[in-house]
Scaffold this motif. Sequence first.
Motif, PDB file in Angstrom:
ATOM      1  N   ARG A 109       0.844  -1.192   0.000  1.00 36.75           N
ATOM      2  CA  ARG A 109       0.000   0.000   0.000  1.00 36.75           C
ATOM      3  C   ARG A 109       0.882   1.245   0.000  1.00 36.75           C
ATOM      4  N   LEU A 110       0.504   2.227  -0.799  1.00 35.21           N
ATOM      5  CA  LEU A 110       1.239   3.486  -0.836  1.00 35.21           C
ATOM      6  C   LEU A 110       0.924   4.294   0.419  1.00 35.21           C
ATOM      7  N   ARG A 111       1.967   4.655   1.141  1.00 35.78           N
ATOM      8  CA  ARG A 111       1.786   5.462   2.356  1.00 35.78           C
ATOM      9  C   ARG A 111       1.816   6.943   2.035  1.00 35.78           C
ATOM     10  N   THR A 112       2.804   7.360   1.271  1.00 42.40           N
ATOM     11  CA  THR A 112       2.926   8.774   0.913  1.00 42.40           C
ATOM     12  C   THR A 112       3.254   8.887  -0.566  1.00 42.40           C
ATOM     13  N   VAL A 113       2.831   9.978  -1.155  1.00 42.00           N
ATOM     14  CA  VAL A 113       3.173  10.309  -2.538  1.00 42.00           C
ATOM     15  C   VAL A 113       3.563  11.778  -2.543  1.00 42.00           C
ATOM     16  N   LEU A 167       8.484  12.140  -8.946  1.00 42.89           N
ATOM     17  CA  LEU A 167       7.329  11.739  -8.165  1.00 42.89           C
ATOM     18  C   LEU A 167       7.789  10.549  -7.336  1.00 42.89           C
ATOM     19  N   GLU A 168       7.660  10.658  -6.011  1.00 46.73           N
ATOM     20  CA  GLU A 168       8.139   9.601  -5.121  1.00 46.73           C
ATOM     21  C   GLU A 168       6.988   9.087  -4.273  1.00 46.73           C
ATOM     22  N   ALA A 169       6.915   7.758  -4.128  1.00 47.55           N
ATOM     23  CA  ALA A 169       5.864   7.129  -3.338  1.00 47.55           C
ATOM     24  C   ALA A 169       6.476   6.052  -2.449  1.00 47.55           C
ATOM     25  N   ASP A 170       6.095   6.035  -1.184  1.00 48.70           N
ATOM     26  CA  ASP A 170       6.562   5.008  -0.255  1.00 48.70           C
ATOM     27  C   ASP A 170       5.574   3.847  -0.253  1.00 48.70           C
ATOM     28  N   LEU A 171       6.055   2.680  -0.670  1.00 49.67           N
ATOM     29  CA  LEU A 171       5.246   1.465  -0.720  1.00 49.67           C
ATOM     30  C   LEU A 171       5.550   0.631   0.519  1.00 49.67           C
TER      31      LEU A 171
END
Length: 127
Positions: free
Chosen positions: A56-60, A71-75
Amino acid sequence: MMATDENRPSLRRLLRRFTASEAELDAAELQRESAEQGCTLADQCRRGQVVAVSGRLRTVVYTPRTNLPTLEADLYDGSDVVTLVWLGRRHIAGIEPGRQLTARGRVALRDDRKVIYNPYYELEAPR
């Protein structure tokens, strides 16, 4: 009735479910789903390894840089976090916090964090 060895694991699991926090239960569920999809858990990913991770993506976050926006996303998969980085992108439809996805790519390390640059990804249907 006396507890037998075959009943103990299920009793332990049941007791763990009653005493575990919601975050712990969510992490266990994410890890189970990741394993069912045949993905590598984030805490087992190593630099240079080509992996598929699911979670699940926590932050984008959009990071405007003068030479190359990202564009960075924490999975988060219940075990650890892998940061997905799309170079030259400001927005990608469907990439938003709370969204479930599977990403594939080569793991790199940046500031001691696991990163996959320009991953191939598949969004899962919203729940």
